[in-house]
Write a protein that holds these residues in place. Sequence first.
Motif, short mmCIF file in Angstrom:
data_model
loop_
_atom_site.label_atom_id
_atom_site.label_comp_id
_atom_site.label_asym_id
_atom_site.label_seq_id
_atom_site.Cartn_x
_atom_site.Cartn_y
_atom_site.Cartn_z
N ARG A 1 44.53 30.00 28.57
CA ARG A 1 43.89 29.79 29.38
C ARG A 1 43.98 29.43 30.45
N VAL A 2 42.63 29.95 31.46
CA VAL A 2 42.99 29.74 32.76
C VAL A 2 41.17 28.75 32.86
N GLY A 3 41.34 27.66 33.49
CA GLY A 3 40.19 27.34 33.96
C GLY A 3 39.04 27.40 32.89
N ASP A 4 38.06 27.81 32.81
CA ASP A 4 36.81 27.63 32.41
C ASP A 4 37.69 29.04 31.59
N GLY A 5 37.88 29.92 31.17
CA GLY A 5 38.56 30.82 30.82
C GLY A 5 39.57 31.13 29.59
N GLU B 1 35.23 27.26 21.49
CA GLU B 1 34.94 28.96 21.64
C GLU B 1 36.09 29.56 22.51
N LEU B 2 36.46 29.31 22.88
CA LEU B 2 37.64 29.67 23.88
C LEU B 2 38.98 29.57 23.11
N ASP B 3 39.20 28.78 22.54
CA ASP B 3 40.01 28.27 21.05
C ASP B 3 40.16 29.51 20.18
N ARG B 4 39.25 29.80 19.26
CA ARG B 4 38.89 30.66 18.68
C ARG B 4 38.81 32.00 19.42
N SER B 5 37.93 31.98 20.22
CA SER B 5 39.00 33.64 21.13
C SER B 5 40.14 33.99 20.67
N ALA B 6 40.80 32.84 21.28
CA ALA B 6 42.45 33.16 21.70
C ALA B 6 43.17 33.17 20.20
N GLY B 7 42.62 32.55 19.25
CA GLY B 7 43.11 32.76 18.37
C GLY B 7 43.22 34.63 17.47
N PRO C 1 46.29 43.62 38.46
CA PRO C 1 47.58 43.92 37.51
C PRO C 1 48.13 43.73 36.72
N ASP C 2 48.93 44.26 35.99
CA ASP C 2 49.46 43.74 35.59
C ASP C 2 49.05 42.95 33.99
N ARG C 3 47.43 42.92 33.93
CA ARG C 3 47.14 42.28 32.79
C ARG C 3 45.85 42.98 32.41
N CYS C 4 45.54 42.36 31.20
CA CYS C 4 44.31 42.97 30.41
C CYS C 4 43.19 43.39 31.44
N CYS C 5 41.97 43.90 31.75
CA CYS C 5 41.06 44.29 32.37
C CYS C 5 39.70 43.72 31.64
N VAL C 6 39.91 42.78 31.25
CA VAL C 6 38.53 42.39 30.81
C VAL C 6 39.17 40.58 30.13
N ARG C 7 37.81 39.43 30.75
CA ARG C 7 38.31 38.11 31.83
C ARG C 7 37.38 37.59 29.93
#
Length: 224
Positions: free
Chosen positions: A159-163, A142-148, A210-216
């Motif tokens: 990828r950072v830890g479990d997210g 799921e994370l791989d496809r979401s990242a794509g 700071p300096d990134r999107c507000c969503v994780r």
Amino acid sequence: MGDAFSAIGALADPLRRRLYTFVAGRDDGVGREEAAREVGVPPHTARFHLDKLVEEGLLSVDHRRLTGRTGPGAGRPAKVYRRSDAEVAVSLPERGYDLVGRVFAAAVERSLEGAALPETLAQEAREAGRRDGTTYDGKGGELDRSAGVLAGRGFEPTRVGDGLVLRNCPFDALAREHTALVCGVNRDYVGGVLDGLGCDHTSARLDPGPDRCCVRVEESAAEG
């Protein structure tokens, strides 16, 4: 036609850029001799650069007589260059104002028909994400496809830890002026992506920094 970076590269040449600017300013098209006179180069040099711009899709070509004469003795139609319909833009880091613009426009249209704007904005953002997730054909968890999917929209997922941390906001200029509004759109869009991918154990939450999107994006453990 070449890709956007190739097209931008074609315009990096000063002479080529001057030729493009001259042709783009003429609705009736420009012959190579006229273009050559305008920029001060021989016709064969102008033709070489004009044809390169055609190869990149920045100019189009048709043929017509430039003398205004018709009939026998009028000569063969000449190649005439004009600006193409292609739109080329590049920004670093990547921005995606076309996406958020379509979301806002669709939501406003529905609000004019009587729907509540906050609800329609959330729905349109989520539906845009769902479309992107549904059409993605990448493999992996799921994370791989979401990242794509999110990488394709310029979010720069890492990828950072479990997210996933999204290192770039594609709507940065808007987010700086309308933070709460755009962050809500981001969250709903990313949530829609997860829906479209069929993710059962992945969620999107607000996590501004700071300096990134507000969503994780976070992946929870599968239920036993």
